[in-house]
Design an enzyme around this catalytic site. Structure first.
Site, PDB file in Angstrom:
ATOM      1  N   GLY A 138       0.760  -1.262  -0.054  1.00 23.29           N
ATOM      2  CA  GLY A 138      -0.010  -0.117  -0.019  1.00 23.29           C
ATOM      3  C   GLY A 138       0.746   1.235   0.064  1.00 23.29           C
ATOM      4  N   SER A 139       2.026   1.269  -0.442  1.00 22.93           N
ATOM      5  CA  SER A 139       2.864   2.427  -0.568  1.00 22.93           C
ATOM      6  C   SER A 139       2.207   3.531  -1.537  1.00 22.93           C
ATOM      7  CB  SER A 139       4.281   1.997  -0.685  1.00 22.93           C
ATOM      8  OG  SER A 139       4.542   1.883  -2.242  1.00 22.93           O
ATOM      9  N   ASN A 140       1.830   3.011  -2.445  1.00 23.94           N
ATOM     10  CA  ASN A 140       1.049   3.904  -3.372  1.00 23.94           C
ATOM     11  C   ASN A 140      -0.128   4.653  -2.936  1.00 23.94           C
ATOM     12  OD1 ASN A 140       2.100   4.189  -6.455  1.00 23.94           O
ATOM     13  ND2 ASN A 140       2.258   2.116  -5.944  1.00 23.94           N
TER      14      ASN A 140
ATOM     15  N   LYS B 274      -6.337  -8.629  -7.561  1.00 29.18           N
ATOM     16  CA  LYS B 274      -7.418  -9.392  -8.305  1.00 29.18           C
ATOM     17  C   LYS B 274      -8.261  -8.556  -9.138  1.00 29.18           C
ATOM     18  CE  LYS B 274      -9.762 -12.348  -5.593  1.00 29.18           C
ATOM     19  NZ  LYS B 274     -10.550 -12.867  -4.656  1.00 29.18           N
TER      20      LYS B 274
ATOM     21  N   ASN C  30      -5.573   2.733 -12.079  1.00 28.65           N
ATOM     22  CA  ASN C  30      -4.762   1.779 -11.804  1.00 28.65           C
ATOM     23  C   ASN C  30      -3.265   2.328 -12.151  1.00 28.65           C
ATOM     24  OD1 ASN C  30      -3.527  -0.751 -10.823  1.00 28.65           O
ATOM     25  ND2 ASN C  30      -3.370  -1.406 -13.126  1.00 28.65           N
TER      26      ASN C  30
ATOM     27  N   HIS D 123       0.544   0.970 -13.143  1.00 30.70           N
ATOM     28  CA  HIS D 123       1.245   0.024 -13.564  1.00 30.70           C
ATOM     29  C   HIS D 123       2.670   0.255 -13.501  1.00 30.70           C
ATOM     30  CE1 HIS D 123       1.805  -3.926 -15.691  1.00 30.70           C
ATOM     31  NE2 HIS D 123       2.693  -3.305 -16.532  1.00 30.70           N
TER      32      HIS D 123
ATOM     33  N   ASP E 224      -4.761  -4.172 -17.796  1.00 25.13           N
ATOM     34  CA  ASP E 224      -3.941  -3.041 -18.348  1.00 25.13           C
ATOM     35  C   ASP E 224      -4.339  -2.566 -19.690  1.00 25.13           C
ATOM     36  OD1 ASP E 224      -2.479  -3.585 -15.932  1.00 25.13           O
ATOM     37  OD2 ASP E 224      -1.173  -4.986 -17.051  1.00 25.13           O
TER      38      ASP E 224
HETATM   39  C1  GRF Z   1       3.079  -1.219  -7.533  1.00 27.07           C
HETATM   40  O1  GRF Z   1       4.384  -1.664  -8.362  1.00 27.07           O
HETATM   41  C2  GRF Z   1       2.156  -0.934  -8.712  1.00 27.07           C
HETATM   42  O2  GRF Z   1       2.545  -0.405  -9.737  1.00 27.07           O
HETATM   43  C3  GRF Z   1       1.407  -2.282  -8.950  1.00 27.07           C
HETATM   44  O3  GRF Z   1       1.660  -2.690  -7.703  1.00 27.07           O
HETATM   45  C4  GRF Z   1       2.661  -2.317  -6.929  1.00 27.07           C
HETATM   46  C5  GRF Z   1       2.114  -1.895  -5.706  1.00 27.07           C
HETATM   47  O4  GRF Z   1       2.802  -1.449  -4.606  1.00 27.07           O
HETATM   48  N1  GRF Z   1       0.313  -2.067  -9.390  1.00 27.07           N
HETATM   49  P1  GRF Z   1       2.363  -0.874  -3.253  1.00 27.07           P
HETATM   50  O5  GRF Z   1       1.378  -1.863  -2.670  1.00 27.07           O
HETATM   51  O6  GRF Z   1       1.645   0.576  -3.720  1.00 27.07           O
HETATM   52  O7  GRF Z   1       3.659  -0.555  -2.545  1.00 27.07           O
END
Ligand code: GRF
Length: 199
Positions: A11-13, A90, A106, A108, A149
């Site tokens: 969940g870092s994003n 999922k 999303n 990617h 994607d």
């Molecule tokens: C990221 O590399 C994103 O591009 C992909 O999954 C990863 C998620 O990383 N869809 P995080 O859980 O947000 O750290």
């Protein structure tokens, strides 16, 4: 703009987006976090940030259909406007996809349309980029539809691929940019600079 996150792991994003909301650089509200993984870092982060969260999976809700309905109910109950997939492993079900058509995003970790599609996730993406001898990589933010994607691309950022890169060093360089481009793209949606393809 109320954001509903779906995340399976770290969940870092998602955190970078929450941080941007807190800093005021993103004028949006993290309204809900859903994870299919009860032990995910994403759920832990949600609890720490006092954001409503739910563990919803086929196992907790009996079937893929039950899971789809539970996800859609939760998103609607929290008045979610935009669904943010952040490392969600999922496929979304047909009800959620239909209700939020054009409003599911999303990120990617490669320059789509290259290096996307089924099975292209995590470190495999960066392995494939290196194996192909690419000189550049970088994150893509795109709209989600029923195919992996394949939805319209909203934003991309390029980083160099360096001669001594390993999949891990490349992944780290791309992830750093993911944490910038995802909140920035959402803010461009808030300001109207980017229009979501709602039907
Ligand atoms: C990221 O590399 C994103 O591009 C992909 O999954 C990863 C998620 O990383 N869809 P995080 O859980 O947000 O750290």
């Amino acid at each position: 703009m109320n954001l509903g996150f779906l995340a399976s792991h770290n969940g870092s994003n998602m955190q970078s987006i929450i941080d941007a909301c807190k800093a005021g650089t993103l004028q949006a509200v993290p309204a809900l976090v859903i994870s299919n993984n009860s032990k995910s870092g994403a759920l832990e982060r949600a609890r720490k940030e006092s954001i409503p969260c739910a563990h919803i999976s086929g196992a907790t809700h009996g079937s893929a259909e039950g899971e789809d309905e539970a996800i859609l109910d939760a998103l609607q109950a929290h008045n979610v406007d935009v669904v943010v997939l952040a490392g969600y492993m999922k496929k979304l079900g047909p009800k959620t996809l239909a209700h939020y058509a054009g409003a599911i995003l999303n990120i990617h970790p490669a320059l789509l349309p290259k290096f996307g599609g089924e099975g292209m996730y995590g470190i495999r993406v960066h392995q494939a980029v290196l194996a192909a001898g690419e000189k550049e990589s970088g994150p893509t933010v795109h709209v989600v539809d029923a195919e992996y994607d394949k939805g319209p691309i909203l934003a991309q950022r390029r980083v160099p691929v360096l001669p001594d890169d390993t999949p891990e060093t490349l992944a780290a360089r791309v992830l750093e940019q993911e944490h910038r481009i995802y909140p920035e793209t959402l803010q461009r949606i808030v300001t109207g600079e980017i229009r979501l393809p709602r039907p």
